[in-house]
Design a protein around this motif. Structure first.
Motif, PDB file in Angstrom:
ATOM      1  N   PRO A   7       0.740  -1.153  -0.124  1.00 34.01           N
ATOM      2  CA  PRO A   7      -0.131  -0.052  -0.089  1.00 34.01           C
ATOM      3  C   PRO A   7       0.887   1.223  -0.110  1.00 34.01           C
ATOM      4  O   PRO A   7       0.552   2.161  -0.744  1.00 34.01           O
ATOM      5  N   ALA A   8       1.925   1.309   0.763  1.00 37.81           N
ATOM      6  CA  ALA A   8       2.839   2.437   0.913  1.00 37.81           C
ATOM      7  C   ALA A   8       3.230   2.594  -0.726  1.00 37.81           C
ATOM      8  O   ALA A   8       3.332   3.819  -0.982  1.00 37.81           O
ATOM      9  N   VAL A   9       3.751   1.922  -1.319  1.00 37.35           N
ATOM     10  CA  VAL A   9       4.445   1.966  -2.843  1.00 37.35           C
ATOM     11  C   VAL A   9       3.289   2.435  -3.614  1.00 37.35           C
ATOM     12  O   VAL A   9       3.443   3.554  -4.526  1.00 37.35           O
ATOM     13  N   LYS A  10       2.082   1.628  -3.550  1.00 37.89           N
ATOM     14  CA  LYS A  10       1.094   2.179  -4.453  1.00 37.89           C
ATOM     15  C   LYS A  10       0.750   3.422  -4.151  1.00 37.89           C
ATOM     16  O   LYS A  10       0.157   4.438  -4.991  1.00 37.89           O
ATOM     17  N   ALA A  11       0.391   4.155  -2.876  1.00 37.90           N
ATOM     18  CA  ALA A  11       0.090   5.300  -2.514  1.00 37.90           C
ATOM     19  C   ALA A  11       1.087   6.441  -3.046  1.00 37.90           C
ATOM     20  O   ALA A  11       0.816   7.382  -3.596  1.00 37.90           O
ATOM     21  N   LEU A  12       2.238   6.061  -2.889  1.00 31.65           N
ATOM     22  CA  LEU A  12       3.360   6.875  -3.399  1.00 31.65           C
ATOM     23  C   LEU A  12       3.362   7.417  -4.954  1.00 31.65           C
ATOM     24  O   LEU A  12       3.265   8.254  -5.283  1.00 31.65           O
ATOM     25  N   VAL A  13       3.181   6.025  -5.616  1.00 35.13           N
ATOM     26  CA  VAL A  13       2.995   6.113  -7.100  1.00 35.13           C
ATOM     27  C   VAL A  13       1.739   7.050  -7.453  1.00 35.13           C
ATOM     28  O   VAL A  13       2.024   7.870  -8.316  1.00 35.13           O
ATOM     29  N   ALA A  14       0.777   6.451  -6.958  1.00 34.81           N
ATOM     30  CA  ALA A  14      -0.391   7.431  -7.199  1.00 34.81           C
ATOM     31  C   ALA A  14      -0.458   8.929  -6.756  1.00 34.81           C
ATOM     32  O   ALA A  14      -0.730   9.748  -7.614  1.00 34.81           O
ATOM     33  N   SER A  15       0.345   9.179  -5.552  1.00 33.74           N
ATOM     34  CA  SER A  15       0.296  10.294  -5.192  1.00 33.74           C
ATOM     35  C   SER A  15       1.210  11.296  -6.227  1.00 33.74           C
ATOM     36  O   SER A  15       0.918  12.385  -6.661  1.00 33.74           O
ATOM     37  N   VAL A  52      10.908   3.949   0.802  1.00 35.01           N
ATOM     38  CA  VAL A  52       9.635   4.801   0.601  1.00 35.01           C
ATOM     39  C   VAL A  52       9.329   5.418   2.314  1.00 35.01           C
ATOM     40  O   VAL A  52       8.429   5.733   2.260  1.00 35.01           O
ATOM     41  N   ALA A  53       9.978   5.252   3.087  1.00 34.61           N
ATOM     42  CA  ALA A  53       9.901   5.651   4.452  1.00 34.61           C
ATOM     43  C   ALA A  53       9.654   6.978   4.702  1.00 34.61           C
ATOM     44  O   ALA A  53       8.829   7.435   5.578  1.00 34.61           O
ATOM     45  N   TYR A  54       9.889   7.751   3.917  1.00 33.27           N
ATOM     46  CA  TYR A  54       9.931   9.320   3.947  1.00 33.27           C
ATOM     47  C   TYR A  54       8.173   9.624   3.483  1.00 33.27           C
ATOM     48  O   TYR A  54       7.482  10.631   3.808  1.00 33.27           O
ATOM     49  N   PHE A  55       7.727   8.606   2.849  1.00 36.17           N
ATOM     50  CA  PHE A  55       6.182   8.853   2.354  1.00 36.17           C
ATOM     51  C   PHE A  55       5.228   8.701   3.432  1.00 36.17           C
ATOM     52  O   PHE A  55       5.217   7.489   3.968  1.00 36.17           O
TER      53      PHE A  55
END
Length: 168
Positions: A7-15, A52-55
């Motif tokens: 989810p974190a990666v998907k959210a970052l990419v979508a954002s 991706v911890a910054y996101f």
């Protein structure tokens, strides 16, 4: 499970995809991607890989703010100040430079939105915080070459002459 399924990666990419679409003036695609990121962030980011911890919710609010600003710049009236305010409220300790940039964005957005008194207060706060941020080009510390030393000196001179976020 692959990283792209997290989810974190998907959210970052979508954002970030939404942010790009906003910069390109594609309001519908921007909103579709940013909305998908909204849902992912609201549902929780789960296991977050180190890279991706910054996101987090603050970073996404910042992407929403920049997107709103970009869309306003091409005639779509959006309140970027609301998103910059959200980003500032959500920022974790240790993100001082990003907070300064959020405050600069907030000030600019408030000026654009016709709120000069609030904008001036936000700008003063940004400048006050910028003077407390270490702007010594941390990434350049391990390098000792003539070219890097010249950049370090120019940055120090600029910071001394104009102690604002420009020197950061």
């Amino acid at each position: 499970m692959g990283g792209v399924e997290l989810p974190a990666v998907k959210a970052l990419v979508a954002s970030q995809t939404g942010r790009v679409h906003a910069a390109l003036g594609d309001e519908q695609s921007a909103e579709r991607h940013l909305g998908a990121a909204d849902e992912l962030v609201a549902d929780g980011l789960g296991d977050v890989p180190d890279w991706v911890a910054y996101f987090d919710a603050a970073e996404h609010a910042g992407a929403r703010a920049v997107s709103a600003r970009d869309l306003t710049g091409i005639g779509r009236n959006r309140r970027a100040s609301d998103h910059f305010t959200d980003a500032l409220a959500l920022r974790r300790p240790g993100f001082d430079r990003v907070k300064v940039m959020d405050r600069i964005g907030l000030a600019a957005a408030l000026f654009t939105e016709g709120e000069p008194e609030q904008a001036t207060a936000a700008a003063h706060q940004a400048l006050d915080e910028a003077t407390r941020v270490d702007s010594t080009l941390d990434a350049a510390r391990p390098y000792r070459t003539t070219a890097v030393d010249e950049i370090r000196t120019r940055a120090a001179d600029l910071a001394a002459a104009r102690p604002t976020a420009v020197a950061a």
